[in-house]
Scaffold this active site. Structure first.
Site, PDB file in Angstrom:
ATOM      1  N   THR A  83       6.403   2.474   2.004  1.00 11.15           N
ATOM      2  CA  THR A  83       6.825   1.095   1.783  1.00 11.15           C
ATOM      3  C   THR A  83       8.342   1.070   1.827  1.00 11.15           C
ATOM      4  OG1 THR A  83       7.052  -0.633   0.091  1.00 11.15           O
ATOM      5  CG2 THR A  83       6.566   1.559  -0.693  1.00 11.15           C
ATOM      6  N   CYS A 197       9.495  -4.366   6.266  1.00 10.98           N
ATOM      7  CA  CYS A 197       8.378  -4.323   5.333  1.00 10.98           C
ATOM      8  C   CYS A 197       7.221  -3.722   6.117  1.00 10.98           C
ATOM      9  CB  CYS A 197       8.032  -5.714   4.814  1.00 10.98           C
ATOM     10  SG  CYS A 197       6.519  -5.743   3.826  1.00 10.98           S
TER      11      CYS A 197
END
Length: 234
Positions: A83, A197
Site C-alpha cells: 500500500t 494508491c
C-alpha cells in the site's frame, strides 16, 4: 531466491494483484514451474482505515511494525508494504526488523527518472496527496516536481478509493471523474501521472491516458521480483 515478506490486506483487492504480479514475474524470469517464495501477513483493513481517519497513526504504526516482525520471524528476507499510504511509517517499520524494506516511492521514482520526466501528478488517498512522507521523498531524494489535485478534487479521489475501490466496486462515472482530474493536472504541467494508491490500478490504466502512467502496484511488485531473484542489496 529470497523470500518476500508482504504486509497486505490494505485492501486485499490490491494485495491479490501483488501476489499475482510477483508470481507471474518470477515465472517469466525463471521459466518452468517457478513461483515466488513469499509470506503474506494480511491485516484487517477495517481496523487500519478507522485508525487512519481518526488520526491514530501511532496505533497504526504499531500494527505495521508487528506485522513486519511476524514476517521476519516466519523467514522473510525483506519486507514489501502492499500500500502507498502506510509508507507513512516506513522508517519505523524498517527500524523494527533486521531485514530491508523495499520502499514503493523509491521503486516508482526510479522508473520516472529513467524516462527523463521531471513533473508528475500524484493521485492517492488524501494522506498520500497532502502529507510530506510521500511527496517529500519524491522531491528530496529524486528531484521530482510533484503536483496534486485541488482540494475538491482530492476529496473526490480519496472518497472513490475508500468508498468504492477498496470494496471492489468499479464505477464508470468514477473513472471519468479520475480522467477529468488527470486532464486538469496535465494542463497544469504534469508530464505523467502516478497512481499513488494500489487500488487505483483497478480503475485506471495506461490505455485511458494520453500521458505516461506509473502504476505503483505493478512497479513495486516487479521491483520485489527483481530483488528476490538477484544478489542486489538496498
Amino acid at each position: 531466491m529470497k523470500t518476500i515478506g508482504l504486509i497486505g490486506g490494505m485492501s486485499w483487492e490490491s494485495s491479490l494483484l501483488y501476489y499475482q504480479i510477483i508470481n507471474q514475474g518470477v515465472k517469466e524470469k525463471l521459466g518452468g514451474h517457478h513461483s515466488a517464495k513469499s509470506l503474506m501477513y494480511s491485516v484487517d483493513f477495517h481496523e487500519i482505515k478507522t485508525l487512519q481517519h481518526e488520526g491514530k497513526w501511532d496505533e497504526a504504526t504499531n500494527i505495521m511494525m508487528e506485522s513486519a516482525q511476524k514476517l521476519e520471524a516466519g523467514g522473510a528476507d525483506f519486507i514489501v508494504i502492499c500500500t502507498n499510504t502506510m509508507h507513512k511509517m516506513a522508517k519505523e517499520v524498517e527500524e523494527s526488523v533486521s531485514i530491508p524494506l523495499l520502499h514503493i516511492a523509491d521503486a516508482t521514482a526510479r522508473e520516472i527518472v529513467k524516462c527523463g520526466i521531471k513533473t508528475v501528478a500524484l493521485l492517492g488517498t488524501a494522506f498520500t496527496m497532502e502529507q510530506a512522507f510521500y511527496k517529500g521523498r519524491l522531491t528530496e531524494k529524486f528531484g521530482l516536481n510533484v503536483i496534486v489535485p485541488g482540494e475538491a478534487d482530492r476529496k473526490i479521489v480519496h472518497d472513490i478509493i475508500y468508498e468504492e475501490l477498496c470494496l471492489g466496486i468499479m464505477n464508470e462515472n468514477s473513472k471519468q471523474s479520475y480522467l477529468a482530474i488527470i486532464d486538469l493536472l496535465v494542463q497544469d504541467g504534469a508530464e505523467a501521472v502516478i497512481l499513488g494508491c494500489t487500488e487505483i490500478t483497478l480503475l485506471i490504466s495506461q490505455s485511458d491516458c494520453k500521458v505516461p502512467v506509473f502504476d505503483t502496484t505493478k512497479i513495486h511488485a516487479e521491483y520485489a521480483v527483481d530483488f528476490a531473484i538477484s544478489n542486489k542489496c538496498i
